[in-house]
Design a protein around this motif. Sequence first.
Motif, PDB file in Angstrom:
ATOM      1  N   HIS A  46      15.523  32.890 -14.405  1.00 22.88           N
ATOM      2  CA  HIS A  46      15.851  31.475 -14.575  1.00 22.88           C
ATOM      3  C   HIS A  46      15.002  30.836 -15.676  1.00 22.88           C
ATOM      4  O   HIS A  46      14.904  29.611 -15.762  1.00 22.88           O
ATOM      5  CB  HIS A  46      15.640  30.712 -13.257  1.00 22.88           C
ATOM      6  CG  HIS A  46      14.211  30.703 -12.788  1.00 22.88           C
ATOM      7  ND1 HIS A  46      13.637  31.766 -12.124  1.00 22.88           N
ATOM      8  CD2 HIS A  46      13.226  29.778 -12.913  1.00 22.88           C
ATOM      9  CE1 HIS A  46      12.372  31.484 -11.857  1.00 22.88           C
ATOM     10  NE2 HIS A  46      12.104  30.280 -12.315  1.00 22.88           N
ATOM     11  N   SER A  86      11.903  26.565 -17.654  1.00 27.69           N
ATOM     12  CA  SER A  86      12.751  26.922 -16.521  1.00 27.69           C
ATOM     13  C   SER A  86      13.993  26.035 -16.527  1.00 27.69           C
ATOM     14  O   SER A  86      13.897  24.825 -16.731  1.00 27.69           O
ATOM     15  CB  SER A  86      11.987  26.751 -15.206  1.00 27.69           C
ATOM     16  OG  SER A  86      12.857  26.916 -14.091  1.00 27.69           O
ATOM     17  N   SER A 138      15.783  25.417 -14.047  1.00 27.89           N
ATOM     18  CA  SER A 138      15.979  24.826 -12.716  1.00 27.89           C
ATOM     19  C   SER A 138      16.062  23.306 -12.828  1.00 27.89           C
ATOM     20  O   SER A 138      15.202  22.669 -13.443  1.00 27.89           O
ATOM     21  CB  SER A 138      14.836  25.240 -11.789  1.00 27.89           C
ATOM     22  OG  SER A 138      14.963  24.640 -10.528  1.00 27.89           O
ATOM     23  N   GLY A 139      17.093  22.726 -12.254  1.00 26.28           N
ATOM     24  CA  GLY A 139      17.275  21.280 -12.295  1.00 26.28           C
ATOM     25  C   GLY A 139      17.990  20.781 -13.528  1.00 26.28           C
ATOM     26  O   GLY A 139      18.257  19.580 -13.642  1.00 26.28           O
ATOM     27  N   TYR A 140      18.306  21.684 -14.478  1.00 25.66           N
ATOM     28  CA  TYR A 140      18.969  21.293 -15.715  1.00 25.66           C
ATOM     29  C   TYR A 140      20.485  21.419 -15.579  1.00 25.66           C
ATOM     30  O   TYR A 140      21.007  22.064 -14.666  1.00 25.66           O
ATOM     31  CB  TYR A 140      18.499  22.162 -16.883  1.00 25.66           C
ATOM     32  CG  TYR A 140      17.213  21.707 -17.521  1.00 25.66           C
ATOM     33  CD1 TYR A 140      17.223  20.928 -18.676  1.00 25.66           C
ATOM     34  CD2 TYR A 140      15.983  22.061 -16.991  1.00 25.66           C
ATOM     35  CE1 TYR A 140      16.046  20.522 -19.280  1.00 25.66           C
ATOM     36  CE2 TYR A 140      14.791  21.656 -17.578  1.00 25.66           C
ATOM     37  CZ  TYR A 140      14.835  20.887 -18.730  1.00 25.66           C
ATOM     38  OH  TYR A 140      13.662  20.479 -19.322  1.00 25.66           O
ATOM     39  N   ASN A 141      21.179  20.832 -16.531  1.00 22.42           N
ATOM     40  CA  ASN A 141      22.619  20.994 -16.702  1.00 22.42           C
ATOM     41  C   ASN A 141      22.881  21.467 -18.122  1.00 22.42           C
ATOM     42  O   ASN A 141      22.090  21.187 -19.030  1.00 22.42           O
ATOM     43  CB  ASN A 141      23.371  19.679 -16.451  1.00 22.42           C
ATOM     44  CG  ASN A 141      23.261  19.212 -15.008  1.00 22.42           C
ATOM     45  OD1 ASN A 141      23.481  20.002 -14.088  1.00 22.42           O
ATOM     46  ND2 ASN A 141      22.928  17.945 -14.808  1.00 22.42           N
ATOM     47  N   ALA A 150      18.241  17.435 -18.436  1.00 26.10           N
ATOM     48  CA  ALA A 150      17.964  17.036 -17.065  1.00 26.10           C
ATOM     49  C   ALA A 150      17.331  15.655 -17.094  1.00 26.10           C
ATOM     50  O   ALA A 150      16.672  15.281 -18.072  1.00 26.10           O
ATOM     51  CB  ALA A 150      17.036  18.036 -16.376  1.00 26.10           C
ATOM     52  N   LYS A 153      13.488  14.738 -18.270  1.00 28.81           N
ATOM     53  CA  LYS A 153      12.934  15.946 -18.881  1.00 28.81           C
ATOM     54  C   LYS A 153      13.394  16.041 -20.331  1.00 28.81           C
ATOM     55  O   LYS A 153      14.338  15.372 -20.738  1.00 28.81           O
ATOM     56  CB  LYS A 153      13.375  17.206 -18.119  1.00 28.81           C
ATOM     57  CG  LYS A 153      12.791  17.327 -16.726  1.00 28.81           C
ATOM     58  CD  LYS A 153      13.193  18.657 -16.089  1.00 28.81           C
ATOM     59  CE  LYS A 153      12.599  18.808 -14.705  1.00 28.81           C
ATOM     60  NZ  LYS A 153      12.977  20.114 -14.071  1.00 28.81           N
ATOM     61  N   LEU A 191      22.600  28.803 -13.057  1.00 24.44           N
ATOM     62  CA  LEU A 191      22.338  27.545 -12.350  1.00 24.44           C
ATOM     63  C   LEU A 191      23.103  27.491 -11.027  1.00 24.44           C
ATOM     64  O   LEU A 191      22.565  27.066  -9.995  1.00 24.44           O
ATOM     65  CB  LEU A 191      22.731  26.353 -13.231  1.00 24.44           C
ATOM     66  CG  LEU A 191      21.841  26.082 -14.445  1.00 24.44           C
ATOM     67  CD1 LEU A 191      22.454  25.017 -15.332  1.00 24.44           C
ATOM     68  CD2 LEU A 191      20.440  25.669 -14.010  1.00 24.44           C
ATOM     69  N   SER A 207      21.626  27.495  -7.059  1.00 23.23           N
ATOM     70  CA  SER A 207      21.968  26.468  -6.080  1.00 23.23           C
ATOM     71  C   SER A 207      22.889  26.990  -4.982  1.00 23.23           C
ATOM     72  O   SER A 207      23.212  26.263  -4.046  1.00 23.23           O
ATOM     73  CB  SER A 207      22.646  25.283  -6.782  1.00 23.23           C
ATOM     74  OG  SER A 207      23.833  25.697  -7.434  1.00 23.23           O
TER      75      SER A 207
END
Length: 345
Positions: free
Chosen positions: A139, A157, A159-162, A183, A186, A210, A214
């Motif tokens: 990731h 990372s 994580s939490g991004y689009n 994100a 960020k 991603l 999830s």
Amino acid sequence: MLTMRAIPEELTTLISDLETFLSDGLKGENLSKKAKERRETFIKRIKDVKLGFPQDFKDKSGDDSDDEEEVDSNNDGGSLQSERTDKDEETFEGAQQSPPVAAQDLTSVFKAGYLEKRRKDHSFFGTEWQKRWCALSHHIFYYYGSEKDKQQKGEFSISGYNVKMNNTLRRDSKKDCCFEISAPDKRVYQFCASSVKEAEEWVKEIDFVLRDMSGNIPEEEEDDQEMYDDVGPMADTAVSELIDEDIYEELPEDDLPTPVKLPPKVEPLSKPAPPVAVDKSTDYQNFYQGLWDCAGDQPDELSFKRGDAIYILSKEYQSFGWWVGEKNGYIGIVPKDYLMELYAL
């Protein structure tokens, strides 16, 4: 007493930017002998001018403090001294720094290749888009100067991004080849691929990881149709009823053909030795890279991009101009004239 007129700050900044560009920006470029001489001449003339006006350039030296180097990320006209490297940008934002890892040592790579990465800060003389070798490992999104680098220039990372395509980042012919990873609260990472297809593949792979993180990967529909136990016996019964045994003619035993005798099996004098296992991590001589983009026309052909690393498994078809190669776990034949050695031994 004669006082010397002060040089405007815009002009001193421009001269300092020129000096930095000539000294550092062109340092690694393959310049001609004449161009190198002109470069050295300009650097010397700029230094002479700065020595003649020490009071105007005392704060324009290359040893400025960190506070002086901070600029607004939206300011495209800042000084070259204010530009930070990729690592500096990550540290400035307080991002978690991973230990150094060589590009060839990455594991579980979902997607890798060259992209153009948009700098967070760039000046008039700086480059807004920089070529980077990028890789999505687990990731973590890594980016390097090249696939041979022993240490990443930066990583983050996802994580939490689009991730999504974005055709507003550029105005040239590559505007439809751009995508961004963003994100809330960020930093936004923006990249440009060599083609629209390549950009879409990056977006697809990142989105897949991603979703996997999830737990939102949709289950694939089962293609196997339900089998019924009574199908087989019913078909066999129907066929057996249609067969009339009287249609077969009985031949005398003398007319039966004599079976052909197979030649006796000859055992080899010595069994061939089993192939020696090769450690690909140290088998540098069989690593090649693409000279040009190559799209396979047949299912057994391996597609690759310019700069992609390919491990050659066999050269038995060399007389036909083809080798057998492996890239990211996929094996296929590749045209040898499209490749060059990855490592200089």
